[in-house]
Scaffold this active site. Structure first.
Site, PDB file in Angstrom:
ATOM      1  N   GLY A 145      48.793-109.602 -48.058  1.00 16.02           N
ATOM      2  CA  GLY A 145      50.130-110.188 -48.073  1.00 16.02           C
ATOM      3  C   GLY A 145      50.217-111.481 -47.275  1.00 16.02           C
ATOM      4  O   GLY A 145      50.896-112.426 -47.685  1.00 16.02           O
TER       5      GLY A 145
ATOM      6  N   GLN B 138      58.254-106.083 -47.154  1.00 17.72           N
ATOM      7  CA  GLN B 138      58.879-104.891 -46.577  1.00 17.72           C
ATOM      8  C   GLN B 138      59.689-104.091 -47.588  1.00 17.72           C
ATOM      9  O   GLN B 138      59.966-102.924 -47.356  1.00 17.72           O
ATOM     10  CB  GLN B 138      59.801-105.293 -45.419  1.00 17.72           C
ATOM     11  CG  GLN B 138      59.054-105.645 -44.165  1.00 17.72           C
ATOM     12  CD  GLN B 138      58.196-104.506 -43.668  1.00 17.72           C
ATOM     13  OE1 GLN B 138      58.629-103.360 -43.614  1.00 17.72           O
ATOM     14  NE2 GLN B 138      56.974-104.799 -43.299  1.00 17.72           N
TER      15      GLN B 138
ATOM     16  N   SER C 116      52.737-107.011 -50.235  1.00 21.40           N
ATOM     17  CA  SER C 116      51.537-106.490 -49.592  1.00 21.40           C
ATOM     18  C   SER C 116      51.386-105.024 -49.973  1.00 21.40           C
ATOM     19  O   SER C 116      52.254-104.199 -49.671  1.00 21.40           O
ATOM     20  CB  SER C 116      51.672-106.642 -48.076  1.00 21.40           C
ATOM     21  OG  SER C 116      50.642-105.934 -47.419  1.00 21.40           O
TER      22      SER C 116
ATOM     23  N   CYS D 273      54.672-106.786 -23.520  1.00 21.24           N
ATOM     24  CA  CYS D 273      53.502-106.146 -22.919  1.00 21.24           C
ATOM     25  C   CYS D 273      52.619-105.487 -23.968  1.00 21.24           C
ATOM     26  O   CYS D 273      51.476-105.138 -23.696  1.00 21.24           O
ATOM     27  CB  CYS D 273      53.950-105.118 -21.881  1.00 21.24           C
ATOM     28  SG  CYS D 273      55.225-104.007 -22.462  1.00 21.24           S
TER      29      CYS D 273
END
Lengths: 346, 84
Positions: free
Chosen positions: A50, A154, A171, A288
């Site tokens: 994708g 999506q 994708s 993080c």
């Protein structure tokens, strides 16, 4: 699929009989995928993934329109593959609101400006699930005479295929198909100048991509009807049972299977690992958890809290009791992490 | 993101400077949340933070906690006024 593995090893561009059988399989896969997408087979190309399809789509549109201009207009929350391609030249990033919805007035102004070659707006966001107002987006592009790329990675196989685009990408991995196959669909008549030839996608992968897309579409209405209320349950229960949490994304105009929330004072990586230990595989947009230590560009564009972020994606094997167990365990996990950080009574 | 840009208009003399450089999010936000209630209503605290998430999360915290985010007087500095 078995036939594809038996016959699909051969080079479909060769004229010997095994090559011709591989060519038949590839043509059948393209026809099946085209029917699912709602395009003509010759408009559809299988690509190696994708992200590759997005890169080719933008390069092809920009080259095809170079006499009209050199600027790409895109939403601030596009997939990173679109943003990387956009960074190759002049680009206008159109903001989104707190729910992740495109600023349509700003988009209309940007796309109508002189020197715009193409526009790119995703059908739905990969991190927060917000569905974009594509009918209005497509109308603005049509008014301005600007071709529109819709990254539908999506939404393909989950909700109806959007309309009004010039180029559509997808994708296979995202609709439950094999990794390493994408779709690039270019409407006939769109000025498109491909930068380089698409490397051939292995025939068995193309066959699997087409078959899985058909299967996903066949059950998409039932799956959406099952998952939509489960996500609703997560949204309302998390907001009610976890203090200081921000449930992110459009509560109504959203994908059926995806939900994101951020927990104040919680380390996203620690939360992800704590959930993983209890058997919940979730993602995070917190800095993080990223290799660059930057927070998710989607959460930043929306102006929502980026730390303590968790993204839950429900799939066909997710059961109601999985969701209930998640909801039962989450408040305790968050409370424990806040206690460890000394952030319980803030 | 505009919140990360230096904004000279917001430049005020802070009543306190909270040095959170070297801390990863959510620590700067936790320190801000701990310190601000100890200051008088109307007081301004300047948070120094080099974690890139702070530029997004300090304004977001102010919105969630109904405190006033004044802007970034310099890169890596964020001014917050206690509103309540």
């Amino acid at each position: 699929m078995a036939a594809a593995l038996d016959d699909g090893w051969a080079d479909p561009d060769k004229l010997y009989s095994a090559g011709r059988r591989a060519r038949h399989l590839l043509d059948a896969a393209r026809e099946a995928a085209a029917e699912a997408v709602g395009c003509r087979p010759e408009e559809l190309t299988f690509t190696p993934g994708g992200a590759d399809a997005n890169r080719r789509a933008i390069a092809g549109l920009m080259r095809g329109r170079r006499r009209a201009g050199d600027t790409l207009v895109h939403s601030a929350v596009e997939h990173s593959s679109v943003l990387h391609a956009a960074a190759a030249g002049p680009a206008v990033s159109v903001p989104v609101d707190r729910l992740g919805r495109l600023d349509l007035d700003e988009f209309r102004r940007s796309v109508a400006a002189p020197g715009v070659a193409a526009a790119a707006v995703m059908s739905a966001n990969h991190e927060v699930g917000t569905v974009q107002p594509l009918a209005e987006v497509a109308a603005a592009c049509a008014d301005a005479g600007v071709p529109l790329l819709v990254d539908a990675a999506q939404s393909l196989g989950r909700v109806p295929v959007p309309t009004g685009w010039s180029v559509l990408t997808g994708s296979a991995r995202k609709w439950g198909g094999p990794a390493g196959v994408g779709l690039l669909v270019t409407r006939a008549g769109v000025r498109f100048d491909a930068p380089d030839p698409v490397p051939p996608v292995p025939v068995p992968l193309a066959v699997a991509a087409a078959a899985s897309l058909r299967a996903a579409l066949a059950e998409s209405a039932a799956e959406a009807a099952r998952l939509h209320p489960l996500v609703e349950r997560i949204r309302t229960t998390v907001a009610a049972t976890v203090p200081d949490v921000e449930v992110v994304g459009d509560p109504v105009h959203r994908l059926p299977h995806l939900v994101t929330f951020s927990c104040l004072y919680v380390d996203g990586e620690a939360l992800l690992h704590a959930l993983d230990r209890r058997g919940f595989a979730v993602s995070s947009g917190s800095s993080c958890t990223s290799s660059t230590l930057d927070p998710s560009h989607v959460l930043v564009a929306m102006g929502v809290l980026s730390h303590g972020n968790v993204r839950v994606s429900l799939h066909r094997d997710t059961t109601e009791s999985d969701v209930d167990r998640f909801l039962a365990e989450l408040p305790g996990i968050v409370a424990e992490l806040r206690a460890q950080a000394g952030a319980t009574d803030l | 993101m505009s919140t990360a840009d230096p904004d000279p208009a917001s430049s005020v003399d802070p009543d306190e400077v909270l040095d959170c450089r070297g801390q990863r999010c959510p620590l700067p936000v936790i320190h801000l949340a701990r310190r601000l209630p100890a200051l008088a209503v109307g007081a301004v605290v300047r948070v120094l933070a080099d974690d890139p998430a702070a530029a997004n999360d300090i304004p977001a915290w102010c919105r969630m906690r109904d405190q006033e985010y004044l802007g970034a007087p310099a890169p890596g500095a964020y001014d917050v006024r206690r509103r309540s």
